[in-house]
Write a protein that holds these residues in place. Structure first.
Motif: not given
Length: 222
Positions: A3-7, A10-24
């Motif tokens: 949840v962030d108003d800066d797109a 959000r994109l950077g965090l999504a890329d980071l979380l995608d590196t962890d197989p335990g997080i979707e």
């Protein structure tokens, strides 16, 4: 959910979380209103929540998310470590408070810890919290002690270790319990103390002097 108003954030965090197989990542929201809508439509385990957003800010969103059918655990993730943000976020029910300059590995670790029922604070946020409660502890001690008195002796043992930053596994090992028994004790403690998470329970324990001389929640601890 991010949840962030800066797109770009959000994109950077999504890329980071995608590196962890335990997080979707199952949802992304640009403000608190959208976050509540998505949390109602999806089963969200953990939400990373910005503070300054249009329509509905993060603090208000935290309180509102606590009322949905399956409330997510919430980590406030913001650029600002202003005192009121730290206090208000935790008072609203956040399970953690991190700054956006937090090491990426620590953000991933925080998500796993919070999802498992623990909590995590940025060291700067923890220190601000400690300083505030050192100044207000005298006034809060009596009320906090009345709540602590509701607990059984064993629950007080669990609370003391929780307030020192112990995870469920740590507490189980120290007290010779099963981890499932510790979880049950923690659940009863939160209910008896009328708090929503471990951070608030730890702060209450510190106010009551249940952990003499200890920080209310050690920086970065679970």
């Amino acid at each position: 959910m991010i949840v962030d108003d800066d797109a770009l954030v959000r994109l950077g965090l999504a890329d980071l979380l995608d590196t962890d197989p335990g997080i979707e990542v199952v949802a992304q929201a640009a403000d608190g209103v959208q976050a509540v809508e998505l949390a109602t439509a999806h089963r969200i385990d953990v939400a990373l929540m910005d503070v300054r957003m249009p329509r509905m800010d993060g603090i208000t969103a935290i309180g509102t998310l606590r009322t949905v059918a399956h409330p997510p655990r919430i980590i406030t993730l913001t650029t600002f470590d202003l005192d009121e943000y730290v206090y208000d976020a935790l008072a609203a029910g956040a399970d953690g408070f991190l700054l956006k300059d937090t090491d990426p590995a620590d953000i991933l670790r925080a998500i796993h810890l919070v999802a498992a029922g623990s909590a995590m604070l940025h060291p700067a946020a923890a220190r601000r919290l400690i300083d505030r409660y050192h100044h207000t502890a005298r006034a809060a001690t009596s009320a906090a002690q009345q709540r602590i008195d509701r607990l059984t002796p064993r629950e007080r043992d669990v609370l003391a270790l929780l307030a020192e930053g112990g995870t469920n596994a740590d507490i189980a090992a120290a007290l010779g319990m099963r981890e499932s028994t510790v979880k049950a004790h923690v659940s009863r403690i939160l209910t008896a103390l009328d708090v929503t998470n471990r951070v608030q329970a730890a702060l209450l324990a510190r106010d009551a002097g249940a952990v003499p001389g200890a920080d209310p929640y050690p920086p970065g601890a679970a």
